[in-house]
Design a protein around this motif. Structure first.
Motif, PDB file in Angstrom:
ATOM      1  N   ALA A  25       0.842  -1.186   0.000  1.00  0.00           N
ATOM      2  CA  ALA A  25       0.000   0.000   0.000  1.00  0.00           C
ATOM      3  C   ALA A  25       0.879   1.238   0.000  1.00  0.00           C
ATOM      4  CB  ALA A  25      -0.917  -0.005   1.218  1.00  0.00           C
ATOM      5  N   GLY A  90      -1.974   3.797   3.000  1.00  0.00           N
ATOM      6  CA  GLY A  90      -3.258   3.992   2.348  1.00  0.00           C
ATOM      7  C   GLY A  90      -3.849   2.677   1.862  1.00  0.00           C
ATOM      8  N   GLY A  91      -4.605   2.765   0.785  1.00  0.00           N
ATOM      9  CA  GLY A  91      -5.273   1.586   0.277  1.00  0.00           C
ATOM     10  C   GLY A  91      -6.735   1.542   0.678  1.00  0.00           C
ATOM     11  N   ARG A  92      -7.370   0.404   0.463  1.00  0.00           N
ATOM     12  CA  ARG A  92      -8.800   0.277   0.772  1.00  0.00           C
ATOM     13  C   ARG A  92      -9.060   0.396   2.261  1.00  0.00           C
ATOM     14  NH1 ARG A  92     -11.395  -4.850  -2.015  1.00  0.00           N
ATOM     15  NH2 ARG A  92     -13.225  -3.838  -1.068  1.00  0.00           N
ATOM     16  N   ARG A  93      -8.081  -0.023   3.051  1.00  0.00           N
ATOM     17  CA  ARG A  93      -8.245   0.043   4.510  1.00  0.00           C
ATOM     18  C   ARG A  93      -7.000   0.684   5.108  1.00  0.00           C
ATOM     19  NH1 ARG A  93      -7.228  -3.686   8.826  1.00  0.00           N
ATOM     20  NH2 ARG A  93      -8.687  -3.406  10.556  1.00  0.00           N
ATOM     21  N   PRO A  94      -6.951   2.020   5.152  1.00  0.00           N
ATOM     22  CA  PRO A  94      -5.761   2.708   5.683  1.00  0.00           C
ATOM     23  C   PRO A  94      -5.453   2.235   7.099  1.00  0.00           C
ATOM     24  CG  PRO A  94      -7.231   4.262   4.611  1.00  0.00           C
ATOM     25  CD  PRO A  94      -7.977   2.967   4.707  1.00  0.00           C
ATOM     26  N   CYS A  95      -4.158   2.144   7.410  1.00  0.00           N
ATOM     27  CA  CYS A  95      -3.778   1.701   8.749  1.00  0.00           C
ATOM     28  C   CYS A  95      -2.537   2.436   9.216  1.00  0.00           C
ATOM     29  CB  CYS A  95      -3.538   0.191   8.781  1.00  0.00           C
ATOM     30  SG  CYS A  95      -2.042  -0.341   7.914  1.00  0.00           S
TER      31      CYS A  95
END
Length: 267
Positions: A25, A90-95
């Motif tokens: 990500a 980032g990405g579909r489910r940021p963490c």
């Protein structure tokens, strides 16, 4: 924890920091600082910069940045030398995540080379998105016998290096690049400016070209190395200025280390 093994810990609500493998990500935000036997410098400044950058990157409101930061600091080793990095991916489910890394080798001076191309950074005011690119530019500087590249605007104004803020002395005055230029809000540079003002030193934000630094005491500063005077301008006829002020300021930077939470306050 093995002394030579980086560890990646992801923040999960309700579970805390959980060991894992970094996803493929985009790195939206990153912040790093030096930890030496449970002591670090300007931790609250790093927290403020990281939090502000996360907000600017559009961090989801459900992500508990305060809780993440607290657990990340608690997880820092209290022995040895480390260069941890907090991250927002980032990405579909940021963490958010903590990357525990042994501290790399440090130096007390630096050889600079001006980058000849355009400034390639996409997000110069936020640390993270351009780190891989900047690492490649730094490696190119090493291939040319320097330690780092100095980045310039399209009009030729100095900004910063690939890994550190730039400051210089004009007589008794401390100078930093103008606030309108594409520079990262450097934590160590901000501390330098604050300390200078406390000592009665005039601090200026101004534009300069590489030629304006000829013969001047010039430093590159960051959280890993602290203060490093420029001792060579590779590939140019520029002369490095005598580093007369650097030793006393380097000692002040060393003394600025404070115990992490839970560590004894007495050395």
């Amino acid at each position: 924890m093995p002394a030579d093994a980086p560890v990646w810990l992801a923040w999960e609500s309700g579970a805390g920091l959980v060991p894992g493998t970094p996803p493929a990500a985009e790195l939206l935000v990153a912040d790093s600082w030096l930890v030496q036997d449970g002591r670090s410098r300007f931790l609250q400044r790093h927290r403020a910069r990281f939090t502000e950058a996360c907000r600017a990157a559009g961090v989801p409101g459900a992500l508990d940045l305060d809780g993440f930061w607290q657990r990340a600091v608690e997880a820092l080793p209290r022995e040895g030398e480390w260069f941890p990095r907090v991250e927002l991916l980032g990405g579909r489910r940021p963490c958010a995540a903590l990357r525990l890394r042994p501290a790399p080798a440090r130096t007390s001076s630096v050889r600079l080379r001006s980058w000849r191309g355009r400034d390639p950074r996409r997000v110069p005011h936020r640390k993270g998105p351009d780190l891989d690119l900047l690492a490649r530019l730094r490696a190119a500087a090493v291939e040319h016998g320097a330690d780092d590249h100095l980045l310039l605007t399209g009009d030729g104004w100095v900004t910063e290096t690939t890994s550190a803020s730039l400051v210089w002395w004009e007589g008794a005055d401390l100078c930093l690049p103008g606030e309108d230029l594409p520079v990262l809000p450097g934590v160590t540079a901000a501390w330098l400016a604050d300390r200078a003002r406390r000592l009665g030193v005039r601090v200026h934000r101004r534009r300069a070209r590489p030629a304006d630094l000829d013969g001047r005491e010039t430093w590159v500063v960051n959280a890993l190395h602290g203060i490093r005077p420029v001792t060579s301008w590779s590939g140019t006829s520029l002369r490095p200025g005598p580093a007369r002020r650097a030793p006393s300021w380097q000692r002040a930077w060393q003394r600025a280390a404070r115990p992490l939470p839970g560590m004894p306050t007495a050395a």
